[in-house]
Write an enzyme that holds these catalytic residues in place. Structure first.
Site, PDB file in Angstrom:
ATOM      1  NE  ARG A   1      61.239 -35.210  -0.186  1.00 49.01           N
ATOM      2  CZ  ARG A   1      62.198 -36.046  -0.589  1.00 49.01           C
ATOM      3  NH1 ARG A   1      62.468 -36.164  -1.889  1.00 49.01           N
ATOM      4  NH2 ARG A   1      62.882 -36.745   0.275  1.00 49.01           N
TER       5      ARG A   1
ATOM      6  CB  CYS B   1      69.249 -36.290   2.034  1.00 48.57           C
ATOM      7  SG  CYS B   1      69.803 -38.001   2.262  1.00 48.57           S
TER       8      CYS B   1
END
Length: 278
Positions: A176, A236
């Site tokens: 990611r 995050c």
């Protein structure tokens, strides 16, 4: 009280009048698990359930943003968490969500907050006692307070692109972060904040779910080129696992650690923010 406490320590402290034990388990929506039901099926004696999915700012379109101080204080009072409580948090989640609860409590003024090393999984593995159902709670006063010095906004992060005053550590999985894998949230770009480094949150744990030692944690930061004597900002997907990195940095002695609350769910949704891909 240390930041990390052992199951032995907690077992010896059970029943102390100022001790509050909190199950802060949260799962991703697609996990197919119900943390409240799992809590009622078996929890550490005396523990209350903190619903992290409720501890958000419902007026903000960005996912999982800090709740207003009054809302947070009200929820803590109803859980019997008050001024002067020693709070021990645990979870049973791959998100290691107790770290988000630790971060919320410290932002909102709680002083003695620890995480149970190994969580309830270690407690169960050692055949320690469990209780079922819900706890009868006595409300306690929790002073309404918020300290924003360790919270970063998108504007802060944009300014930091130029000043480079703070090192940015991204806790998401490597795919990611690099953009090799699409973001799981619809309408959100892939990639990372330019100049940030990646330490997936799972790297801070041993195979049995306990935290790595302070020296091992420091080595992870060193390996990523992060100097814990200088300011750090964690990020995050939605501010959940970023708190794991923040907690890890604190365990390893980092004293200037902030968290970007909007994280990638805010940054990646904005067409105007720069994104890096590898």
């Amino acid at each position: 009280m240390e930041l990390l406490v052992t199951t032995d320590w907690l077992a010896n402290e059970l029943g102390a009048s100022d001790l509050r034990i909190v199950d802060a388990t949260k799962f991703m929506p697609d996990a197919g698990r119900d943390p409240a039901a799992e809590y009622e099926a078996g929890h550490i004696p005396g523990a209350v359930f903190m619903d992290l999915s409720d501890l958000t700012d419902t007026s903000n379109p960005i996912e999982n943003m800090l709740p207003p101080p009054e809302k947070f204080a009200s929820r803590m009072q109803s859980l019997g968490l008050g001024d002067g409580s020693r709070i021990v948090l645990y979870d049973d989640s791959p998100l290691k969500s107790a770290a988000r609860a630790w971060w919320l409590l410290t932002i909102f003024g709680a002083h003695e907050v620890a995480i149970l090393d190994g969580g309830i999984a270690k407690w169960k593995a050692e055949s320690r006692p469990l209780e079922t159902g819900k706890e009868a709670l006595r409300h306690r006063h929790f002073t309404v307070w918020k300290d924003d010095k360790d919270v970063r906004t998108k504007a802060d992060m944009l300014a930091n692109l130029h000043s480079k005053a703070e090192q940015v550590v991204d806790a998401r999985p490597a795919g990611r972060f690099t953009g090799a894998e699409p973001d799981p949230r619809p309408g959100i770009a892939s990639g990372s904040i330019p100049g940030s480094v990646n330490i997936p949150h799972s790297e801070f744990f041993n195979a049995d779910g306990t935290w790595k030692s302070a020296d091992e944690i420091k080595a992870l930061f060193d390996g990523a080129g992060v100097d814990l004597t200088n300011p750090v900002v964690t990020t995050c997907g939605s501010g959940m696992t970023a708190a794991v990195v923040s907690f890890a940095a604190a365990v390893a002695g980092g004293e200037k650690v902030a968290l970007y609350d909007g994280s990638w769910s805010e940054w990646g949704a904005d067409a105007d923010t720069p994104k890096a891909t590898a």
